[in-house]
Motif scaffolding. Structure first.
Motif, PDB file in Angstrom:
ATOM      1  N   ASP A   1      33.121 -54.223-121.284  1.00  0.00           N
ATOM      2  CA  ASP A   1      31.950 -53.343-121.959  1.00  0.00           C
ATOM      3  C   ASP A   1      30.627 -54.031-121.744  1.00  0.00           C
ATOM      4  OD1 ASP A   1      33.668 -51.670-123.144  1.00  0.00           O
ATOM      5  OD2 ASP A   1      33.769 -52.659-125.182  1.00  0.00           O
ATOM      6  N   THR A   2      30.796 -55.628-121.551  1.00  0.00           N
ATOM      7  CA  THR A   2      29.274 -56.356-121.290  1.00  0.00           C
ATOM      8  C   THR A   2      29.190 -56.931-120.034  1.00  0.00           C
ATOM      9  OG1 THR A   2      30.492 -58.454-122.337  1.00  0.00           O
ATOM     10  CG2 THR A   2      29.593 -56.930-123.772  1.00  0.00           C
ATOM     11  N   PHE A   3      30.322 -57.212-119.300  1.00  0.00           N
ATOM     12  CA  PHE A   3      30.013 -58.300-118.331  1.00  0.00           C
ATOM     13  C   PHE A   3      29.777 -57.184-116.996  1.00  0.00           C
ATOM     14  CE2 PHE A   3      32.315 -59.882-114.374  1.00  0.00           C
ATOM     15  CZ  PHE A   3      31.437 -61.014-114.188  1.00  0.00           C
ATOM     16  N   GLN A   4      28.622 -57.445-116.196  1.00  0.00           N
ATOM     17  CA  GLN A   4      27.965 -56.709-115.203  1.00  0.00           C
ATOM     18  C   GLN A   4      27.466 -57.844-114.316  1.00  0.00           C
ATOM     19  OE1 GLN A   4      25.923 -53.244-115.691  1.00  0.00           O
ATOM     20  NE2 GLN A   4      27.601 -52.033-115.999  1.00  0.00           N
ATOM     21  N   MET A   5      27.383 -57.883-113.100  1.00  0.00           N
ATOM     22  CA  MET A   5      26.552 -58.529-112.209  1.00  0.00           C
ATOM     23  C   MET A   5      25.529 -57.735-111.554  1.00  0.00           C
ATOM     24  SD  MET A   5      29.095 -61.409-110.430  1.00  0.00           S
ATOM     25  CE  MET A   5      29.903 -60.244-109.630  1.00  0.00           C
TER      26      MET A   5
ATOM     27  N   LEU B   1      36.964 -70.079-103.773  1.00  0.00           N
ATOM     28  CA  LEU B   1      35.755 -69.888-104.663  1.00  0.00           C
ATOM     29  C   LEU B   1      35.037 -71.088-105.137  1.00  0.00           C
ATOM     30  CD1 LEU B   1      37.879 -67.427-106.930  1.00  0.00           C
ATOM     31  CD2 LEU B   1      35.647 -66.892-105.554  1.00  0.00           C
ATOM     32  N   GLN B   2      35.684 -72.184-105.223  1.00  0.00           N
ATOM     33  CA  GLN B   2      35.106 -73.579-105.641  1.00  0.00           C
ATOM     34  C   GLN B   2      33.982 -74.088-104.855  1.00  0.00           C
ATOM     35  OE1 GLN B   2      38.314 -76.134-106.463  1.00  0.00           O
ATOM     36  NE2 GLN B   2      39.162 -75.450-108.514  1.00  0.00           N
ATOM     37  N   VAL B   3      34.329 -73.718-103.465  1.00  0.00           N
ATOM     38  CA  VAL B   3      33.328 -74.265-102.557  1.00  0.00           C
ATOM     39  C   VAL B   3      32.287 -73.119-102.660  1.00  0.00           C
ATOM     40  CG1 VAL B   3      33.162 -74.339-100.086  1.00  0.00           C
ATOM     41  CG2 VAL B   3      34.999 -75.153-101.163  1.00  0.00           C
ATOM     42  N   MET B   4      32.575 -71.943-102.617  1.00  0.00           N
ATOM     43  CA  MET B   4      31.403 -70.886-102.489  1.00  0.00           C
ATOM     44  C   MET B   4      30.470 -70.669-103.549  1.00  0.00           C
ATOM     45  SD  MET B   4      33.677 -68.113-100.889  1.00  0.00           S
ATOM     46  CE  MET B   4      32.579 -66.423-101.313  1.00  0.00           C
ATOM     47  N   VAL B   5      31.158 -70.823-104.967  1.00  0.00           N
ATOM     48  CA  VAL B   5      30.331 -71.016-105.991  1.00  0.00           C
ATOM     49  C   VAL B   5      29.353 -71.760-106.183  1.00  0.00           C
ATOM     50  CG1 VAL B   5      30.353 -70.896-108.504  1.00  0.00           C
ATOM     51  CG2 VAL B   5      31.955 -69.281-107.273  1.00  0.00           C
ATOM     52  N   PRO B   6      29.397 -73.366-106.134  1.00  0.00           N
ATOM     53  CA  PRO B   6      28.588 -74.261-106.065  1.00  0.00           C
ATOM     54  C   PRO B   6      27.603 -74.110-105.217  1.00  0.00           C
ATOM     55  CG  PRO B   6      30.663 -75.311-106.221  1.00  0.00           C
ATOM     56  CD  PRO B   6      30.942 -73.851-105.894  1.00  0.00           C
ATOM     57  N   VAL B   7      27.820 -73.785-103.982  1.00  0.00           N
ATOM     58  CA  VAL B   7      26.809 -73.409-102.913  1.00  0.00           C
ATOM     59  C   VAL B   7      25.824 -72.284-103.313  1.00  0.00           C
ATOM     60  CG1 VAL B   7      26.426 -72.409-100.475  1.00  0.00           C
ATOM     61  CG2 VAL B   7      28.313 -74.247-100.855  1.00  0.00           C
TER      62      VAL B   7
ATOM     63  N   LEU C   1      16.026 -63.323-108.235  1.00  0.00           N
ATOM     64  CA  LEU C   1      16.483 -64.673-108.406  1.00  0.00           C
ATOM     65  C   LEU C   1      16.998 -65.008-109.899  1.00  0.00           C
ATOM     66  CD1 LEU C   1      14.068 -66.877-106.458  1.00  0.00           C
ATOM     67  CD2 LEU C   1      16.323 -66.423-106.010  1.00  0.00           C
ATOM     68  N   ASP C   2      16.360 -64.486-110.877  1.00  0.00           N
ATOM     69  CA  ASP C   2      16.902 -64.570-112.277  1.00  0.00           C
ATOM     70  C   ASP C   2      18.085 -64.047-112.617  1.00  0.00           C
ATOM     71  OD1 ASP C   2      13.424 -64.381-113.742  1.00  0.00           O
ATOM     72  OD2 ASP C   2      14.470 -66.157-113.159  1.00  0.00           O
ATOM     73  N   SER C   3      18.064 -62.443-111.896  1.00  0.00           N
ATOM     74  CA  SER C   3      19.614 -61.967-112.108  1.00  0.00           C
ATOM     75  C   SER C   3      20.602 -62.627-111.406  1.00  0.00           C
ATOM     76  CB  SER C   3      19.269 -60.556-111.733  1.00  0.00           C
ATOM     77  OG  SER C   3      18.715 -60.524-110.250  1.00  0.00           O
ATOM     78  N   SER C   4      20.178 -63.338-110.282  1.00  0.00           N
ATOM     79  CA  SER C   4      21.135 -64.130-109.295  1.00  0.00           C
ATOM     80  C   SER C   4      21.740 -65.276-110.288  1.00  0.00           C
ATOM     81  CB  SER C   4      20.748 -64.349-108.040  1.00  0.00           C
ATOM     82  OG  SER C   4      21.507 -65.014-107.474  1.00  0.00           O
ATOM     83  N   SER C   5      20.857 -65.822-110.829  1.00  0.00           N
ATOM     84  CA  SER C   5      21.190 -66.882-111.643  1.00  0.00           C
ATOM     85  C   SER C   5      22.213 -66.626-112.745  1.00  0.00           C
ATOM     86  CB  SER C   5      19.954 -67.716-112.356  1.00  0.00           C
ATOM     87  OG  SER C   5      19.059 -68.138-111.345  1.00  0.00           O
ATOM     88  N   SER C   6      22.020 -65.490-113.191  1.00  0.00           N
ATOM     89  CA  SER C   6      22.651 -65.020-114.294  1.00  0.00           C
ATOM     90  C   SER C   6      24.110 -64.632-113.787  1.00  0.00           C
ATOM     91  CB  SER C   6      22.175 -63.797-115.211  1.00  0.00           C
ATOM     92  OG  SER C   6      21.997 -62.803-114.203  1.00  0.00           O
ATOM     93  N   THR C   7      24.215 -64.083-112.943  1.00  0.00           N
ATOM     94  CA  THR C   7      25.282 -63.565-111.972  1.00  0.00           C
ATOM     95  C   THR C   7      26.087 -64.942-111.634  1.00  0.00           C
ATOM     96  OG1 THR C   7      24.197 -61.629-111.105  1.00  0.00           O
ATOM     97  CG2 THR C   7      26.270 -62.540-109.846  1.00  0.00           C
ATOM     98  N   VAL C   8      25.469 -66.172-111.144  1.00  0.00           N
ATOM     99  CA  VAL C   8      26.193 -67.411-110.871  1.00  0.00           C
ATOM    100  C   VAL C   8      26.871 -67.700-112.263  1.00  0.00           C
ATOM    101  CG1 VAL C   8      25.808 -69.643-110.107  1.00  0.00           C
ATOM    102  CG2 VAL C   8      24.552 -67.537-108.862  1.00  0.00           C
ATOM    103  N   ALA C   9      25.947 -67.686-113.268  1.00  0.00           N
ATOM    104  CA  ALA C   9      26.490 -68.352-114.461  1.00  0.00           C
ATOM    105  C   ALA C   9      27.928 -67.457-114.984  1.00  0.00           C
ATOM    106  CB  ALA C   9      25.549 -68.373-115.656  1.00  0.00           C
ATOM    107  N   ILE C  10      27.723 -66.215-114.761  1.00  0.00           N
ATOM    108  CA  ILE C  10      29.062 -65.195-115.051  1.00  0.00           C
ATOM    109  C   ILE C  10      30.109 -65.613-114.294  1.00  0.00           C
ATOM    110  CG2 ILE C  10      29.898 -63.015-115.281  1.00  0.00           C
ATOM    111  CD1 ILE C  10      27.109 -62.139-116.049  1.00  0.00           C
ATOM    112  N   LEU C  11      29.895 -65.816-112.728  1.00  0.00           N
ATOM    113  CA  LEU C  11      30.878 -66.253-111.854  1.00  0.00           C
ATOM    114  C   LEU C  11      31.483 -67.343-112.207  1.00  0.00           C
ATOM    115  CD1 LEU C  11      29.345 -64.963-108.388  1.00  0.00           C
ATOM    116  CD2 LEU C  11      31.297 -64.054-109.682  1.00  0.00           C
TER     117      LEU C  11
END
Length: 936
Positions: free
Chosen positions: A697-701, A796-802, A856-866
C-alpha cells in the motif's frame, strides 16, 4: 679597319674571322668612331652566327663595349675630346638597340657560363643601360624572363661577374618601379644582404657600397618593396651593420662611405614622404630589433667622424619622429659621462658650440625639433632655476643650454637656440604663458628681467642680422595666438617705437628681411590684441602705422619675407639644409606660420574701427560659442572616459561571463552525464507499477516498482513452498523409518510373515528409491537457483552503493552550479542591464536546478527504499540458505540411516539388488526397506 671588316664578313675559316675581330678590338679604343661605324653590323652578325666559338664571341662583345662605352682613360679623353662632343656612346647605343633582337641576343649570351662570354656581355649591357636607360629597360622588361636571367648573376661564384652584376642591376633599376618590384621578388634582398655580410658589413670594400646603392634603388619611393622588406624581417638583419667596436680610431674612407649609405638606407625606410602607416611599422620594427639602440650607441660613442655623427643624428631623428615609444626610449638615453647626462643635453651642447661643424649643429636642431615634446614639461623649471647664464655645478640642463645659446655672442648659436625654443612654443599656449613668468638675472646686482624683455633688449642693441632674425622668429611664434603675451610685449613702451622705426627706415637689402619680420611682429600685436592696454588698442596701433609708415608701405615690407629666396628654400622640406651658415635664416615651421598670418594681418590693417567692433563682437560670440563647445567637449570627453571605463568593465564582465558560461556548460554536461547514469540505473533496476508484498500500500519509487525485486520475492515464495513440501516428505519418510524400526523389532515371529513383509518391503523400497531420485534432482535445481540468487544479490550490492553515491556527487555539482549562477546574476545586474540575456538564462537554469533537486530528492528516497529491500532480500536469502543447509544435513542423516538399515537387512539375509556406484546408496535403501518389510 675596312680590310678587317671585309675579312670578318667574307672569310670562311673561323680562325681568320677570329683574328680579324681580335684586331678590331685592339683598334676600337683609339679609333672608336671608325670601328663603330664600319664594324658594328659585322660584329652583331658574328654574335648571331658564331655562338659555338666562345673566343670570337668574347672579342666581339669587348669590341662593342669599347665602341659604346664612354669610360675611357684620362689621356684618351683629352685626345678624343672633340670626337666625344656628339656623345658617340649614346648614338652607337641607339643604333644597337634599334633592333630589339640585339638586346634579346645579348641577354641570351649573358646566360652562358663561359667567363669569356658572360663577363663582356654583362659589361656591354651595363654600358647600354648607362647610355639609353629607359629604352633598354623597356626592352628587357618585355623580354621573356629578361630580369630573371640577370638576377642569376648575383649567384655566380666568380666575384668579378657577381660584382659587375650588381652594377648592372643598379643601372637596370634606376627610376623604374616595375623592374624594381620584379628584382625585389626575385629574392634580391636576401642575396644582397648575404653579400654584404660575406664582405664584412661596414668594414667591407666597394662591393658593399655597390650593394647598398642597389638596395637604395629598390627601396626609395617604392612602398611595395618597403613593405616586402619589412615583412621579410630584413630590418633585423641591418642591426649588425652598426655594431662598431670600442676602438673607433681607425675609420677608413670606404668604411665611412659604407656606413653613410647604411644610415641613408635606414632613413629611406622611415622617410617623411612614405605613407604614415608604413613609416610607423618600420619605426616599431627598428625599436624591437634593437636597431634604434644601436644607433644611439653610435651617437654617444667617441671617435666617430663628424659626417657619420651628423647622418646618425638625422637618422635617429627620423626613426623617433612621431613614434611615442621611440621618443620615450631616446629620452631615457644617457651619455657615458660622469655624472650621466641625457643624450639631448649632450646634443644641445654641440648645437650651441660654435666650434662644432655647421652640418652637425643643423642635425641637432632637427633632432631637437622632432623630440622636443618629451622635454616641454621641464623647460619652464629649467629656466626658472637660472640665477645667471653660468651653470652651477656639473649638471647642465636643456633650458640652461638654450638660454645660454640664445644670449651667446655667436650668431648661429643665437639663431639655433631661438628656433629650438620656437619649436617648443609652437601650438602650446600653456608654455607660452608660463615662459612669461621666467625671470633672468643678466648680471650681479641688477634686478632680474623677464625672458621676453631680454629678447627685445637684444633686438634693440643692433646685433647681427642672423641673431635678430632668430629672435624675431621666436617672438612671432611666442605672440601668435596668445593675447597675454601680446599684452606683455606692448606693456614695454620701447617695443612699438622700435618696430615702427625699423619698418619706416629705407635700409639695404640685408635689412629688408629684418624689416619684414618687424612688420610681421607688429601685425601679430594688432591681430591678437585684446585691447586691454588703452594706449595700444588696435585702432591706435593702426593709426600709428598709417601716420609713420603708411599702409601700403607696411604691406610691402611684410611681403619681403615670402619673396626672399631663403624663405622659399626653407619652405621645401622640414630638415634644415643650408649650404653655409650665412644662408641659415628661416625655419620650415616658421614658413608655415607666415603663410597662415600674412593674409589675415593684411586684412586687419585695412579694417575700419566699425569693422573691428563687429569683428570684436563676432569674436566674443565665437569665444562664447567656443566656451560652450569647450564645455560640451569636456562633458563629452568625460562621458567618453566613462564610456571607455564602462566598455572595459563590460569587456571584463563579458570575459568573466564567458568563463562562467563555459563553467556552467561544463557543469550542465556533467549533470547530463549523471542524469544518463541515473537513467541507466533505472533501466538496470527496472521500472514497473506493482507494489511489493510487504509494502503493497505504501511502497513506491516515484510511482514505479522494480521488476527485479518482485521477481526475487516470487521466486523466494516458490522456494519456500517447495521447501515446505520437502519437509513434509521428509517427515513422511521419518515415519516410514520409524515403522521399519518397529517392524525390525517384531521380525522373529514367523517365516511366512517374514516373506510377506519382504515382498511388501521390496515394493515399498522401490517406491522410496524413486522418491529419493526426485528429491535429489529437485535439490540440485534448488542449489542452482540459490547460486543464481547469490550472484544477483552481489550485483545488487555493487549497484546500490554506486547509485547511492551518484546523487550525492550530482547534488554537490548542482550546489556549485547554483553558486556560480548566483555570481553571474549579481555581476550582470551591476552592468546596468547590459547582460539581460544572461539573467534570463540564469533564471531558466535556476528553474532547471530546482527540478533536478526535486528529482534528486525523490531519487534519494528511492535509494533508501532500495537499500531496505536489499537488506530484506539479503536476510531472506541467508535464511533460505540456512534452511537448505539444514535440509542437506537431514538428507545426509537419512542416507546414513538408510545405509544402516541396508546393512541390517543384509545381515538378516534379505537380498539387496546391486546398482551403479552413483545410485547404490538409493537402491541399498530400497533393499533394506524390502527386507524390513519381509521381517515385519
Amino acid at each position: 679597319i675596312q680590310k678587317l671588316c671585309d675579312r670578318v664578313a667574307s672569310s670562311t675559316l673561323l680562325d681568320d674571322r677570329r683574328d680579324a675581330v681580335r684586331a678590331l678590338k685592339s683598334l676600337s679604343k683609339k679609333y672608336r668612331l671608325e670601328v663603330g661605324i664600319q664594324a658594328m653590323e659585322h660584329l652583331i652578325h658574328v654574335l648571331q652566327t658564331d655562338r659555338s666559338d666562345s673566343e670570337i664571341i668574347g672579342y666581339a662583345l669587348d669590341t662593342l663595349y669599347n665602341v659604346i662605352s664612354n669610360d675611357l682613360e684620362e689621356e684618351e679623353q683629352e685626345e678624343n675630346l672633340a670626337k666625344q662632343v656628339d656623345d658617340l656612346g649614346s648614338q652607337f647605343t641607339e643604333i644597337f638597340i634599334k633592333q630589339q633582337e640585339n638586346v634579346t641576343l645579348l641577354l641570351t649570351l649573358v646566360e652562358e657560363f663561359d667567363f669569356h662570354v658572360r663577363w663582356p656581355g654583362v659589361k656591354l649591357l651595363t654600358s647600354l643601360l648607362k647610355q639609353q636607360g629607359p629604352q633598354v629597360q623597356q626592352i628587357i622588361l618585355v623580354s621573356p624572363m629578361g630580369v630573371s636571367r640577370l638576377m642569376d648573376l648575383l649567384a655566380d661564384s666568380r666575384e668579378v661577374i657577381r660584382n659587375d652584376g650588381v652594377l648592372l642591376l643598379q643601372q637596370l633599376t634606376k627610376s623604374n618601379a616595375a623592374i624594381q618590384k620584379i628584382v625585389a621578388f626575385e629574392n634580391a634582398f636576401e642575396r644582397l644582404l648575404d653579400i654584404i655580410t660575406e664582405e664584412g658589413n661596414s668594414d667591407g670594400g666597394i662591393v658593399v657600397e655597390d650593394c647598398l646603392l642597389l638596395l637604395q634603388n629598390l627601396l626609395k619611393n617604392n612602398n611595395s618593396n618597403q613593405n616586402f622588406f619589412k615583412e621579410g624581417s630584413y630590418i633585423q638583419r641591418m642591426k649588425p651593420w652598426f655594431e662598431v667596436g670600442d676602438d673607433n680610431c681607425g675609420w677608413s674612407a670606404q668604411k665611412v662611405t659604407n656606413l653613410h649609405l647604411m644610415l641613408q638606407l635606414v632613413r629611406v625606410l622611415v622617410s617623411p614622404t612614405n605613407p604614415p602607416g608604413a613609416t610607423s611599422s618600420c619605426q616599431k620594427a627598428m625599436f624591437h630589433c634593437g636597431l634604434l639602440q644601436q644607433l644611439c650607441t653610435i651617437l654617444m660613442a667617441t671617435g666617430v667622424p663628424a659626417d657619420i655623427l651628423t647622418e646618425t643624428i638625422n637618422t635617429v631623428s627620423e626613426v623617433i619622429r612621431g613614434c611615442q615609444t621611440n621618443q620615450d626610449y631616446f629620452a631615457s638615453v644617457n651619455a657615458p659621462s660622469n655624472p650621466p647626462r641625457p643624450a639631448i643635453v649632450v646634443l644641445l651642447m654641440s648645437m650651441v658650440n660654435e666650434r662644432q661643424p655647421f652640418v652637425l649643429r643643423c642635425a641637432v636642431l632637427y633632432c631637437f625639433h622632432l623630440c622636443c615634446p618629451k622635454y616641454l614639461a621641464g623647460f619652464v623649471a629649467c629656466f626658472n632655476l637660472l640665477a645667471s647664464l653660468v651653470a652651477t655645478g656639473n649638471s647642465v640642463s636643456a633650458g640652461q643650454l638654450l638660454c645660454g645659446g640664445l644670449f651667446s655672442t655667436d650668431s648661429l648659436s643665437n639663431w639655433c637656440a631661438a628656433v629650438a625654443l620656437a619649436h617648443a612654443l609652437q601650438e602650446n599656449a600653456t608654455l607660452k604663458e608660463q615662459l612669461l613668468r621666467v625671470q633672468l638675472a643678466t648680471s650681479i646686482g641688477n634686478p632680474p628681467v623677464s625672458l621676453l624683455q631680454q629678447c627685445t633688449n637684444i633686438l634693440s642693441q643692433g646685433s647681427k642680422v642672423q641673431t635678430r632674425v632668430g629672435l624675431l622668429m621666436l617672438l612671432c611664434t611666442w605672440l601668435s595666438n596668445c593675447s597675454i603675451a601680446v599684452t606683455h610685449f606692448l606693456h614695454n613702451p620701447a617695443n612699438v617705437p622700435f618696430l615702427t622705426g625699423q619698418i619706416a627706415e629705407n635700409l639695404g637689402e640685408e635689412e629688408q628681411l629684418v624689416q619684414g619680420l618687424c612688420a610681421l611682429l607688429l601685425g601679430i600685436s594688432i591681430y591678437y590684441n585684446d585691447n586691454s592696454l588703452e594706449n595700444y588698442r588696435k585702432e591706435k596701433l593702426k593709426q600709428l602705422i598709417e601716420k609713420r609708415i603708411g599702409r601700403e608701405n607696411f604691406i610691402e615690407k611684410l611681403g619681403f619675407i615670402s619673396k626672399h629666396e631663403l624663405y622659399s628654400r626653407a619652405a621645401q622640406k622640414p630638415q634644415p639644409s643650408f649650404s653655409s651658415p650665412d644662408h641659415m635664416m628661416f625655419d620650415h615651421e616658421f614658413t608655415k606660420l607666415v603663410k597662415e598670418l600674412e593674409g589675415v594681418i593684411s586684412k586687419a590693417i585695412y579694417k575700419s574701427s566699425e569693422e573691428d567692433k563687429k569683428e570684436e563682437e563676432v569674436k566674443k560670440t565665437l569665444e562664447q560659442h567656443d566656451n560652450i563647445v569647450t564645455h560640451y567637449k569636456k562633458v563629452i570627453r568625460e562621458q567618453d572616459q566613462e564610456l571607455e571605463e564602462l566598455k572595459q568593465r563590460i569587456n571584463t564582465l563579458t570575459s568573466q561571463n564567458e568563463q562562467l558560461q563555459a563553467t556552467v556548460t561544463q557543469q550542465v554536461s556533467q549533470i547530463q552525464q549523471h542524469k544518463d547514469q541515473y537513467n541507466l540505473l533505472k533501466v538496470q533496476l527496472g521500472k514497473d507499477t506493482q507494489h511489493h508484498n510487504s509494502h503493497s500500500d505504501t511502497f513506491q519509487m516515484n510511482g514505479i516498482q522494480t521488476e527485479e525485486v518482485s521477481k526475487l520475492k516470487e521466486e523466494l515464495e516458490e522456494w519456500k513452498n517447495k521447501h515446505e513440501l520437502l519437509q513434509g516428505q521428509l517427515r513422511e519418510k521419518d515415519s516410514v523409518i520409524e515403522k521399519l524400526n518397529s517392524s525390525q523389532l517384531e521380525m522373529g515371529t514367523t517365516e511366512q510373515s517374514s516373506q510377506t513383509i519382504r515382498s511388501a518391503g521390496l515394493e515399498h523400497n522401490s517406491e522410496l528409491q524413486k522418491e529419493l531420485e526426485m528429491l535429489r534432482s529437485q535439490i540440485q535445481l534448488q542449489a542452482a537457483e540459490i547460486s543464481k540468487l547469490q550472484m544477483e544479490n552481489q550485483k545488487l550490492q555493487v549497484m546500490v552503493p554506486v547509485h547511492k553515491r551518484e546523487p550525492q556527487s550530482v547534488l554537490v555539482l548542482v550546489m556549485v552550479w547554483v553558486r556560480v549562477c548566483r555570481c553571474v546574476w549579481e555581476q550582470g545586474h551591476q552592468a546596468q542591464g547590459g547582460l539581460k540575456l544572461l539573467k534570463s538564462e540564469v533564471k531558466t537554469l535556476s528553474e532547471e536546478k530546482e527540478l533536478l533537486k526535486q528529482q534528486l530528492d525523490s531519487s534519494s528516497s528511492t535509494v533508501a527504499i532500495l537499500q531496505d529491500e536489499k537488506s530484506k532480500l539479503q536476510r531472506e536469502v541467508a535464511e533460505s540458505k540456512k534452511e537448505q543447509d539444514d535440509l542437506l544435513v537431514l538428507l545426509a542423516d537419512q542416507d546414513q540411516k538408510i545405509s544402516a538399515l541396508k546393512i541390517k537387512l543384509k545381515d538378516l539375509g534379505v537380498p539387496v539388488e546391486d546398482e551403479d556406484d552413483i545410485e547404490s546408496g538409493d537402491q541399498g535403501d530400497e533393499d533394506e526397506d524390502g527386507d524390513e518389510d519381509e521381517q515385519d
